[in-house]
Scaffold this active site. Structure first.
Site, short mmCIF file in Angstrom:
data_model
loop_
_atom_site.label_atom_id
_atom_site.label_comp_id
_atom_site.label_asym_id
_atom_site.label_seq_id
_atom_site.Cartn_x
_atom_site.Cartn_y
_atom_site.Cartn_z
CE1 TYR A 242 -3.25 2.97 1.24
CE2 TYR A 242 -1.77 3.14 3.13
CZ TYR A 242 -2.81 3.64 2.37
OH TYR A 242 -3.40 4.82 2.74
N1 LIG Z 1 -6.83 4.90 7.09
C1 LIG Z 1 -5.81 5.71 7.32
O1 LIG Z 1 -5.33 5.84 8.46
C2 LIG Z 1 -5.21 6.49 6.19
C3 LIG Z 1 -4.07 7.24 6.45
C4 LIG Z 1 -3.57 8.05 5.43
C5 LIG Z 1 -4.19 8.07 4.19
N2 LIG Z 1 -5.28 7.29 3.96
C6 LIG Z 1 -5.91 7.39 2.63
O2 LIG Z 1 -6.90 8.39 2.73
C7 LIG Z 1 -7.89 8.18 1.73
C8 LIG Z 1 -9.28 8.33 2.35
O3 LIG Z 1 -9.40 7.46 3.44
P1 LIG Z 1 -10.86 7.07 4.01
O4 LIG Z 1 -10.69 6.51 5.35
O5 LIG Z 1 -11.80 8.20 3.75
O6 LIG Z 1 -11.20 5.88 3.01
P2 LIG Z 1 -12.60 5.13 2.78
O7 LIG Z 1 -13.59 5.49 3.81
O8 LIG Z 1 -12.25 3.68 2.60
O9 LIG Z 1 -13.10 5.76 1.40
C9 LIG Z 1 -12.55 5.38 0.20
C10 LIG Z 1 -13.66 5.33 -0.81
O10 LIG Z 1 -13.10 4.91 -2.07
C11 LIG Z 1 -14.10 4.17 -2.71
N3 LIG Z 1 -13.61 3.26 -3.75
C12 LIG Z 1 -12.92 2.12 -3.58
N4 LIG Z 1 -12.72 1.52 -4.76
C13 LIG Z 1 -13.30 2.32 -5.70
C14 LIG Z 1 -13.45 2.21 -7.10
N5 LIG Z 1 -12.97 1.14 -7.77
N6 LIG Z 1 -14.10 3.18 -7.75
C15 LIG Z 1 -14.61 4.25 -7.07
N7 LIG Z 1 -14.52 4.40 -5.73
C16 LIG Z 1 -13.88 3.42 -5.06
C17 LIG Z 1 -14.70 3.33 -1.59
O11 LIG Z 1 -15.93 2.84 -2.02
P3 LIG Z 1 -16.64 1.60 -1.27
O12 LIG Z 1 -17.39 2.27 -0.16
O13 LIG Z 1 -17.50 1.01 -2.32
O14 LIG Z 1 -15.55 0.68 -0.79
C18 LIG Z 1 -14.77 4.31 -0.45
O15 LIG Z 1 -16.02 4.96 -0.37
C19 LIG Z 1 -7.61 6.82 1.13
O16 LIG Z 1 -6.96 6.98 -0.12
C20 LIG Z 1 -6.64 6.19 2.12
O17 LIG Z 1 -5.75 5.28 1.50
C21 LIG Z 1 -5.81 6.51 4.94
#
Ligand SMILES: NC(=O)c1ccc[n+]([C@@H]2O[C@H](COP(=O)([O-])OP(=O)(O)OC[C@H]3O[C@@H](n4cnc5c(N)ncnc54)[C@H](OP(=O)(O)O)[C@@H]3O)[C@@H](O)[C@H]2O)c1
Length: 230
Positions: free
Chosen positions: A129
């Site tokens: 990742y």
């Molecule tokens: N978690 C952490 O601590 C962390 C830290 C730093 C950065 N980040 C990054 O920050 C960003 C936002 O995080 P978050 O927690 O808001 O993530 P999240 O809640 O998982 O939201 C990501 C969204 O992307 C959508 N998605 C996935 N595959 C897709 C596709 N093929 N086409 C269109 N949409 C799609 C998902 O849809 P579904 O609902 O259908 O799955 C989900 O609604 C992400 O890029 C993550 O990697 C996360």
């Protein structure tokens, strides 16, 4: 102003859609699941069903036409190495190509801190990742787009304090999704905050002040409906 949010049903994406819509920005909220239509609409965004894996660049580009900015906050969210490559990796490349073809020059990527999880043995998936996130940063930063890369620390669902630490190098720490969305909204409104990598955690500076400082203290502000000099 018109913003295209990819990942609109997600934790950061839904908060961002609501903030922008509340400011009078026209928001298109792309999400992949029909069941998310109502929740995306409830943020004030116009829901658009799209899939970064299944939809090709011409289709994405067609949807993006007429927007002023694209925000990519989608992610595979730990669903596996292949999904991470397809969504966070190839999906980002497709979105960038689509924005270029559509003439949307402003592109904001939500990435991750490269040292996140360091020393915690989080395993092959997490290493993959982080590698994909870094590769997409390199990809986006080589384009001629008016790009901005935001690297949040570990995301939390704590209520947003409105206070952040933001800069080219910030010690890894948690950050609320509220604060990330707030910073993204502030950054989109500041065209001078461009071609930078911004690391972001909860901190002690107001989001507005952080955005102004990183934009070089400039007063140019894009509002919901027009660009003006404040
Ligand atoms: N978690 C952490 O601590 C962390 C830290 C730093 C950065 N980040 C990054 O920050 C960003 C936002 O995080 P978050 O927690 O808001 O993530 P999240 O809640 O998982 O939201 C990501 C969204 O992307 C959508 N998605 C996935 N595959 C897709 C596709 N093929 N086409 C269109 N949409 C799609 C998902 O849809 P579904 O609902 O259908 O799955 C989900 O609604 C992400 O890029 C993550 O990697 C996360």
């Amino acid at each position: 102003m018109k913003v295209f949010v990819i990942g609109a049903a997600g934790g950061v994406g839904s908060r961002l859609c609501r903030l922008l819509a509340d400011e009078g920005v026209a928001v298109t909220g792309m999400h992949r699941n029909l069941l998310q239509f109502e929740s995306v609409a409830a943020t004030g965004a116009s829901p658009l069903i799209g899939d970064l894996i299944g939809d090709d660049v011409p289709k994405l580009s067609h949807w993006m036409c007429g927007h002023d900015a694209v925000v990519f906050t989608a992610g595979a969210h730990g669903t596996g190495i292949d999904q991470t490559s397809l969504i966070d990796g190839r999906g980002l490349e497709k979105a960038v190509a689509a924005a270029e073809a559509a003439g949307v020059t402003r592109f904001v990527l939500v990435s991750a801190m490269p040292e996140a999880g360091r020393g915690k043995n989080l395993g092959e998936r997490f290493e993959h990742y982080l590698g994909v996130k870094k590769a997409t940063e390199a990809y986006l930063s080589r384009t001629d787009l008016d790009w901005l890369i935001v690297r949040p620390g570990t995301l939390t669902d704590d209520p947003g304090s409105g206070l952040v630490a933001a800069g080219p190098a910030v010690i890894d720490a948690p950050v609320s999704r509220d604060n990330v969305a707030g910073f993204l909204a502030a950054a989109i409104a500041r065209p001078l905050l461009s071609q930078q990598i911004v690391e972001l955690t909860d901190g002690e500076t107001t989001i507005a002040e952080a955005a102004v400082t990183l934009a070089g203290g400039g007063t140019e502000v894009a509002t919901g409906r027009r660009l003006l000099s404040a």
